[in-house]
Design an enzyme around this catalytic site. Structure first.
Site, PDB file in Angstrom:
ATOM      1  N   ARG A 104       0.852  -1.194   0.000  1.00 17.21           N
ATOM      2  CA  ARG A 104       0.000   0.000   0.000  1.00 17.21           C
ATOM      3  C   ARG A 104       0.882   1.237   0.000  1.00 17.21           C
ATOM      4  O   ARG A 104       1.711   1.403   0.890  1.00 17.21           O
ATOM      5  CB  ARG A 104      -0.886   0.005   1.254  1.00 17.21           C
ATOM      6  CG  ARG A 104      -2.299  -0.371   0.940  1.00 17.21           C
ATOM      7  CD  ARG A 104      -3.273  -0.014   2.012  1.00 17.21           C
ATOM      8  NE  ARG A 104      -2.929  -0.474   3.353  1.00 17.21           N
ATOM      9  CZ  ARG A 104      -3.750  -0.348   4.375  1.00 17.21           C
ATOM     10  NH1 ARG A 104      -4.919   0.205   4.207  1.00 17.21           N
ATOM     11  NH2 ARG A 104      -3.400  -0.771   5.573  1.00 17.21           N
ATOM     12  N   THR A 108      -0.921   7.557  -0.752  1.00 11.68           N
ATOM     13  CA  THR A 108      -2.229   7.492  -1.434  1.00 11.68           C
ATOM     14  C   THR A 108      -3.089   6.350  -0.904  1.00 11.68           C
ATOM     15  O   THR A 108      -4.282   6.295  -1.187  1.00 11.68           O
ATOM     16  CB  THR A 108      -2.023   7.247  -2.934  1.00 11.68           C
ATOM     17  OG1 THR A 108      -1.386   5.971  -3.087  1.00 11.68           O
ATOM     18  CG2 THR A 108      -1.164   8.329  -3.572  1.00 11.68           C
ATOM     19  N   ASP A 200      -1.686  -4.630  12.651  1.00 11.55           N
ATOM     20  CA  ASP A 200      -1.086  -4.959  11.358  1.00 11.55           C
ATOM     21  C   ASP A 200      -0.775  -6.455  11.326  1.00 11.55           C
ATOM     22  O   ASP A 200       0.099  -6.944  12.046  1.00 11.55           O
ATOM     23  CB  ASP A 200       0.194  -4.146  11.154  1.00 11.55           C
ATOM     24  CG  ASP A 200       0.757  -4.334   9.762  1.00 11.55           C
ATOM     25  OD1 ASP A 200       0.873  -3.349   9.028  1.00 11.55           O
ATOM     26  OD2 ASP A 200       1.084  -5.499   9.390  1.00 11.55           O
ATOM     27  N   ASP A 203       2.896  -7.476  10.467  1.00  8.21           N
ATOM     28  CA  ASP A 203       3.823  -7.228  11.581  1.00  8.21           C
ATOM     29  C   ASP A 203       3.628  -8.242  12.699  1.00  8.21           C
ATOM     30  O   ASP A 203       4.599  -8.709  13.303  1.00  8.21           O
ATOM     31  CB  ASP A 203       3.611  -5.810  12.145  1.00  8.21           C
ATOM     32  CG  ASP A 203       4.304  -4.762  11.297  1.00  8.21           C
ATOM     33  OD1 ASP A 203       5.195  -5.117  10.507  1.00  8.21           O
ATOM     34  OD2 ASP A 203       3.936  -3.584  11.422  1.00  8.21           O
TER      35      ASP A 203
HETATM   36  N1  URA Z   1      -4.039  -4.568   7.098  1.00  6.29           N
HETATM   37  C1  URA Z   1      -3.754  -4.966   8.360  1.00  6.29           C
HETATM   38  O1  URA Z   1      -2.798  -5.703   8.589  1.00  6.29           O
HETATM   39  N2  URA Z   1      -4.538  -4.532   9.362  1.00  6.29           N
HETATM   40  C2  URA Z   1      -5.597  -3.726   9.166  1.00  6.29           C
HETATM   41  O2  URA Z   1      -6.288  -3.378  10.123  1.00  6.29           O
HETATM   42  C3  URA Z   1      -5.876  -3.326   7.834  1.00  6.29           C
HETATM   43  C4  URA Z   1      -5.083  -3.769   6.824  1.00  6.29           C
END
Ligand code: URA
Length: 209
Positions: A104, A108, A200, A203
């Site tokens: 991502r 943007t 995330d 992560d």
């Molecule tokens: N990607 C993630 O890892 N967590 C989110 O909350 C949204 C996208």
């Protein structure tokens, strides 16, 4: 219109609660993602066609059923989707694995493809695209489009948590794709994170934060 299946199994609900907990460490998080993916695979393969065969038991010949010639490809969206592969392979060990890399753009929030390597015969396989988080839907929409551009026809999308915004965007963009979602969350925040979510996923799976 997309088929949407939201899981209602107590084991999945329990494991998602553990996933959400910020004190759950990477090892346990990885194991939970894998276990949930396996349970989701069970649900997503519910409509597989069967054919009748005869098998000799120690006592007599039994008329019984086997899956009728379906071949699979699992395509995790890098990197968080990788966490779902092992659990899926526990149930369908003969599946081939493709990889698609999307990131991502932090400014943007638009998804960009940076890697794609697929089984050569993926067009003839039932293809399950894997990403634990369906947030805005942008990544899933673009990854699925990238697969369609390479000839893939039968696609299911499997995610653990979905935001309503992402689900709506994905069903609108790819109404032919069936979506299997372990749980529907409430909404997105202004950084496109799912709320209440689990943070995330990449992560937490890989311990990078
Ligand atoms: N990607 C993630 O890892 N967590 C989110 O909350 C949204 C996208």
């Amino acid at each position: 219109m997309s088929k949407i299946v939201i899981m209602d199994h107590p084991l999945i609900k329990h494991k998602i609660s553990l996933l959400r907990d910020k004190s759950t460490g990477s090892k346990e998080f990885r194991e939970l993602v894998s276990e949930i993916a396996m349970l989701m695979c069970y649900e997503a393969t519910r409509d597989l066609p069967l054919k009748e065969v005869e098998v000799e038991t120690p006592l007599m010949v039994a008329k019984t059923q086997v899956i009728n010639g379906v071949r699979f490809a699992f395509v995790p969206i890098l990197r968080a989707g990788l966490g779902m592969v092992e659990g899926m392979l526990n149930l369908v060990p003969a599946a081939k694995i493709g990889h698609i890399g999307m990131y991502r753009d932090p400014d943007t929030l638009e998804p960009k493809e940076y890697y794609c390597k697929l089984p050569h015969d993926i067009a003839n396989r039932e293809t399950y695209v894997l990403d634990p988080m369906l947030a805005t839907g942008g990544t899933a929409i673009d990854a699925i489009q990238a697969l369609k551009n390479r000839g893939v026809k039968n696609i299911k999308f499997l995610c653990i948590l979905a935001a309503p915004e992402g689900l709506e965007a994905l069903t609108e963009a790819h109404p032919d794709v069936s979506i299997y979602c372990a749980h529907m969350d409430d909404r997105l925040n202004s950084h496109a994170y799912i709320l209440p979510g689990l943070g995330d996923a990449g992560d937490r799976i890989f311990g990078t934060k």
